[in-house]
Design a protein around this motif. Structure first.
Motif, PDB file in Angstrom:
ATOM      1  N   LEU A   1     -10.262  -0.430  -4.394  1.00  0.00           N
ATOM      2  CA  LEU A   1      -9.494  -1.581  -5.282  1.00  0.00           C
ATOM      3  C   LEU A   1      -8.254  -1.615  -5.880  1.00  0.00           C
ATOM      4  O   LEU A   1      -7.602  -2.509  -6.162  1.00  0.00           O
ATOM      5  N   ALA A   2      -7.644  -0.406  -5.540  1.00  0.00           N
ATOM      6  CA  ALA A   2      -5.622  -0.224  -5.867  1.00  0.00           C
ATOM      7  C   ALA A   2      -4.767  -1.116  -5.177  1.00  0.00           C
ATOM      8  O   ALA A   2      -4.279  -1.156  -5.395  1.00  0.00           O
TER       9      ALA A   2
ATOM     10  N   ARG B   1     -22.686  -5.600  -1.070  1.00  0.00           N
ATOM     11  CA  ARG B   1     -22.264  -5.221   0.429  1.00  0.00           C
ATOM     12  C   ARG B   1     -20.972  -5.136   0.906  1.00  0.00           C
ATOM     13  O   ARG B   1     -20.969  -5.390   2.306  1.00  0.00           O
ATOM     14  N   THR B   2     -19.880  -5.990  -0.531  1.00  0.00           N
ATOM     15  CA  THR B   2     -18.729  -5.409  -0.477  1.00  0.00           C
ATOM     16  C   THR B   2     -17.935  -4.608  -1.844  1.00  0.00           C
ATOM     17  O   THR B   2     -18.940  -5.563  -2.700  1.00  0.00           O
ATOM     18  N   GLU B   3     -17.275  -4.581  -1.623  1.00  0.00           N
ATOM     19  CA  GLU B   3     -16.869  -3.613  -2.985  1.00  0.00           C
ATOM     20  C   GLU B   3     -15.397  -4.969  -3.141  1.00  0.00           C
ATOM     21  O   GLU B   3     -15.135  -4.708  -4.472  1.00  0.00           O
ATOM     22  N   LEU B   4     -14.862  -5.538  -2.567  1.00  0.00           N
ATOM     23  CA  LEU B   4     -14.470  -6.654  -2.926  1.00  0.00           C
ATOM     24  C   LEU B   4     -14.158  -7.572  -2.314  1.00  0.00           C
ATOM     25  O   LEU B   4     -14.071  -8.239  -1.400  1.00  0.00           O
ATOM     26  N   CYS B   5     -15.252  -8.895  -2.976  1.00  0.00           N
ATOM     27  CA  CYS B   5     -15.350 -10.037  -1.576  1.00  0.00           C
ATOM     28  C   CYS B   5     -14.462 -10.889  -1.559  1.00  0.00           C
ATOM     29  O   CYS B   5     -13.106 -11.002  -1.994  1.00  0.00           O
ATOM     30  N   GLY B   6     -14.371 -11.879   0.099  1.00  0.00           N
ATOM     31  CA  GLY B   6     -13.115 -12.138   0.427  1.00  0.00           C
ATOM     32  C   GLY B   6     -12.609 -13.075  -0.881  1.00  0.00           C
ATOM     33  O   GLY B   6     -11.720 -14.086  -1.011  1.00  0.00           O
ATOM     34  N   GLU B   7     -13.721 -14.179  -1.366  1.00  0.00           N
ATOM     35  CA  GLU B   7     -13.090 -15.277  -2.642  1.00  0.00           C
ATOM     36  C   GLU B   7     -12.801 -14.201  -3.985  1.00  0.00           C
ATOM     37  O   GLU B   7     -11.280 -14.802  -4.253  1.00  0.00           O
ATOM     38  N   CYS B   8     -13.610 -13.272  -4.055  1.00  0.00           N
ATOM     39  CA  CYS B   8     -12.563 -12.647  -4.964  1.00  0.00           C
ATOM     40  C   CYS B   8     -11.171 -11.936  -4.864  1.00  0.00           C
ATOM     41  O   CYS B   8     -10.443 -12.466  -6.165  1.00  0.00           O
ATOM     42  N   ARG B   9     -10.954 -11.455  -3.795  1.00  0.00           N
ATOM     43  CA  ARG B   9      -9.900 -11.082  -3.217  1.00  0.00           C
ATOM     44  C   ARG B   9      -8.718 -12.310  -3.641  1.00  0.00           C
ATOM     45  O   ARG B   9      -7.455 -12.087  -3.362  1.00  0.00           O
TER      46      ARG B   9
END
Length: 248
Positions: free
Chosen positions: A82-83, A24-32
């Motif tokens: 993600l760009a 449910r997220t294209e890029l989670c907070g941890e990965c960001r």
């Protein structure tokens, strides 16, 4: 149209984080946050062997873990949003290349027209635009702009799986400045940008084309490079079968 359909589908269908697979997220907070940390660690890149004419290259992050997963999702699976975070990492590489010197126009390495048509977008140009926006947002001057002046003048084979020598032969003479765009480069210092560097053959060929048109390449900035110390042993990277985006 692939990227457009993915964007529309993402509004109504569940998505997973490109970095870790969290739902449910294209890029989670941890990965960001992981990408942001990597983007603050830009370092000089030196492929071995180094092709003639390769400018100084800085990479924003090692090509591993979240960075590799997010790059592949953006380029090969059309995750267009993600760009933005990838552009932040590229902006870090530009800063590393020119500490305190202010930004210069960014010239994206060109993608093949068939690749752009198949993917539905030009990933390198999209990341370059995001990087220029990040630099401007940080108050680093109006010089942070994108000049898409390069194009492929002939088809090249997919670089995946080719040796350093084969990649050099594959791209030699394959890039040129678009008709009428040489006037934008005359005496103009620029920074070449790409998503990934392995052998450096593509960046060297792009630098040759810029120089032939009267421009001046002060260096190159890329999102990522393989190798924890950014000292790329090209033969080892290719022999290990490391997964790279197609076309580089």
């Amino acid at each position: 149209m692939q990227g457009v359909w993915r964007e529309l589908a993402g509004l109504i269908l569940p998505v997973a984080c490109a970095g870790c697979g969290r739902p449910r997220t294209e890029l989670c907070g941890e990965c960001r946050r992981a990408l942001a940390r990597d983007g603050r660690g830009a370092r000089r890149v030196r492929p071995r062997p180094e092709p003639a004419g390769l400018p100084r290259v800085w990479a924003g992050a090692p090509y591993a873990d979240e960075v590799r997963a997010v790059l592949l999702a953006h380029k090969e699976r059309g995750a267009l949003r993600l760009a933005g975070p990838l552009g932040e990492v590229l902006a870090g590489a530009v800063r590393g290349l020119r500490p305190g010197g202010g930004p210069l126009p960014l010239v994206p390495v060109p993608s093949a027209r068939r690749s752009v048509a198949g993917r539905g977008h030009d990933p390198v140009r999209r990341i370059a635009l995001a990087a220029a926006g990040a630099l401007r947002k940080a108050g680093e001057g109006a010089g942070a702009r994108v000049l898409p002046v390069l194009r492929q003048r002939r088809p090249v084979a997919d670089q995946a799986g080719l040796s350093a020598r084969q990649r050099l032969v594959n791209v030699t003479g394959a890039v040129e400045v678009r008709g009428g765009a040489a006037r934008l480069l005359t005496g103009q210092p620029v920074v070449l940008v790409d998503d990934l560097v392995t052998t450096g053959a593509t960046l060297a060929e792009a630098a040759r084309a810029i120089t032939a048109a009267g421009g001046r390449v002060t260096g190159a900035a890329v999102v990522a490079a393989p190798g924890s110390a950014f000292e790329i042993d090209v033969h080892r990277a290719v022999d290990r079968g490391m997964e790279f985006p197609h076309g580089r």
